[in-house]
Every structure is written in C-alpha cells, then in structure tokens.
Enzyme design. Structure first.
Site, short mmCIF file in Angstrom:
data_model
loop_
_atom_site.label_atom_id
_atom_site.label_comp_id
_atom_site.label_asym_id
_atom_site.label_seq_id
_atom_site.Cartn_x
_atom_site.Cartn_y
_atom_site.Cartn_z
N HIS A 154 -17.52 9.02 2.57
CA HIS A 154 -16.55 9.72 3.41
C HIS A 154 -15.59 8.73 4.06
CE1 HIS A 154 -19.25 13.30 3.27
NE2 HIS A 154 -18.13 13.96 3.52
N LYS A 158 -15.66 9.69 9.79
CA LYS A 158 -16.85 10.53 9.73
C LYS A 158 -17.94 9.93 10.60
CE LYS A 158 -19.45 13.78 7.69
NZ LYS A 158 -19.27 15.21 7.99
#
Length: 266
Positions: A154, A158
């Site tokens: 990600h 995140k």
C-alpha cells in the site's frame, strides 16, 4: 434513487466517495460531512472535487439530514465510532469501510446492527471479494503440505499493517482450513529459531509511494506454487463498491452484512 451521505468527505477516500455517489446512475449525494468548525463547511462539494460550482455543500457531521437514506464511513476507528452513534440516533443505515478496528469495535458494530442495517467490509472491491472466494477454494482443494503466505502493498499513508484486506484473505483461508486464525497468523519471524510450520499463515507488508493496493495469497508446495493476486489502480474501485453497497442496503432489515451479501456470494 438512494440519497447518500459521506462522513469524512474531505479526506482522500471521502472525496472519491463523493464523486462515486455523484456519477452513479441510481444514487445521489445528499450530504457531505466534515468535523465541526471545519473551514470547508459551506463550500460546495462539486467545487472541491472539480465537478462544478453548484450542488451540496459540506456540513457538520453532528446531525444526519432527514433526506439521507444511507451514510458511508471510511474514516478512522475513533471517528467511525462517533459516526456510528450519530447513525444510531437517526436510525440511518450505514456502510462502513473503516479498517484497523479492534475486537471491541467489532462487538460495538454487532450491537449496533441490532438496531440499524450495516454493511461492513474491509474491502469493497468486487475483485477482492471474488478473490476471497478463490482463496477459500484453493485452501480446501490443496493438500495440507503447502506453505501459505499473504503479501500486501500500500501507499506510505496507510496506517494499519497488515491491511484489513490482507487479514480478510488470511481469515478466509483459515476458515476454509478449519483453523483458528489468531492461532496460526504470524506477523513477525525475526525472533524465530525454527523452520516454518505448514499450519500457519505468514503476513508480509510493504508501504511506499502511491500504491493503491495489491494483495497476493501464496500457496507454495514442492514442485509448484499457486499465486492469487488482486491489484487496484484507483480508489474509485472501492468507492464504486461502497456506493453499490449503499444502494443495496436501502430498506434492508436490521443486521450486519458484508460485501459478500451485497454481491450475492452468500
């Protein structure tokens, strides 16, 4: 037509949710909520997301408007709990995509779902929910001498790691195997002094750049390896799924649903 409200409408995901509600053919953006005293209150949402100058204005999250059919929350756990209380007071159905929830938070959701209909999912992508079914099939079909790992990537913003989606995949595998996920999940091998057990699910995480989201479940055996991967290239994928869930949730009876219910997978 389903009138949708977005909590945290000024956030990265909130902006995309607003756009998805506007472009969907069977929904409308009825309200866009931000924190009390926020500078955006009174500003037109369409102007904020470069979709024109007219339309709904940002408003305070303290009260859900009467014409709202379903609200959507993709904020942080603390904000979600506050918004859940607001939805309960108004008896407004709620779609929740907030991740990083604790067991206590989930218990709170389950209790709330006795009073309002709620769709909760760690990932609203249609592809990811199909992947959940595929990993279950793989886990049931392959023998017990395979090594199972979940890898996810990600963007640097995140916060939770592993991601809620990675855990959703691992939990689906554990369920198919008849394992207790909490007993077989391995998040850190830095102190291990023994070889990997084949009755465990290892998690690996990468954070960097602007990666929207990638998840792979590995089933590695002697002589072959099965890799099941989903790659998201736009947050709109998740937003469209959440808006689809909101339209589905309108007029549903109280209860706690998932995206699997929305898609008719169960």
């Amino acid at each position: 037509m389903t009138n949708i409200a977005i909590f945290g409408a000024n956030g990265r995901m909130g902006k995309v949710l607003c756009e998805a509600a506007l472009i969907s053919g069977n929904t409308s953006l009825a309200a866009a909520y931000v924190r009390d005293q926020h500078d955006l209150i009174g500003t037109k949402v369409q102007h904020f997301i470069n979709q024109g100058e007219t339309g709904v204005a940002f408003s305070t999250e303290a009260v859900i408007a009467e014409d709202v059919d379903v609200a959507i929350d993709f904020t942080l756990p603390a904000g979600m709990k506050k918004h859940l209380a607001t939805a309960l007071a108004r008896k407004t159905p709620l779609v929740i995509g907030t991740t990083g929830l604790t067991a206590e938070d989930m218990t709170e959701l389950e209790q709330a779902a006795k009073h309002i209909p709620i769709v909760f999912s760690r990932n609203f992508s249609v592809g990811i929910n199909l992947l959940e079914n595929l990993v279950k099939q793989a886990a049931k079909t392959l023998s017990d001498d395979v090594d199972i790992e979940v890898f996810e990537l990600h963007h640097r913003h995140k916060i939770d790691a592993p991601s809620g989606t990675a855990l959703m995949i691992g939990e689906a595998i554990a369920q198919a195997k008849g394992w207790d996920h909490d007993e077989v999940a391995v998040f850190d091998r830095s102190q291990d002094e023994h070889e990997k057990s084949q009755k465990e699910i290892g998690y690996s995480v990468m954070r960097g750049g602007d990666i929207v989201g990638e998840h792979t479940a590995y089933f590695a055996a002697e002589g072959e390896r099965l890799e099941l991967t989903h790659k998201a290239s736009s947050k709109m994928t998740f937003a469209k799924g959440a808006v689809r869930a909101a339209a589905w949730l309108k007029d549903k009876p109280v209860g706690l649903y998932t995206m699997q219910d929305v898609l008719g997978f169960r």
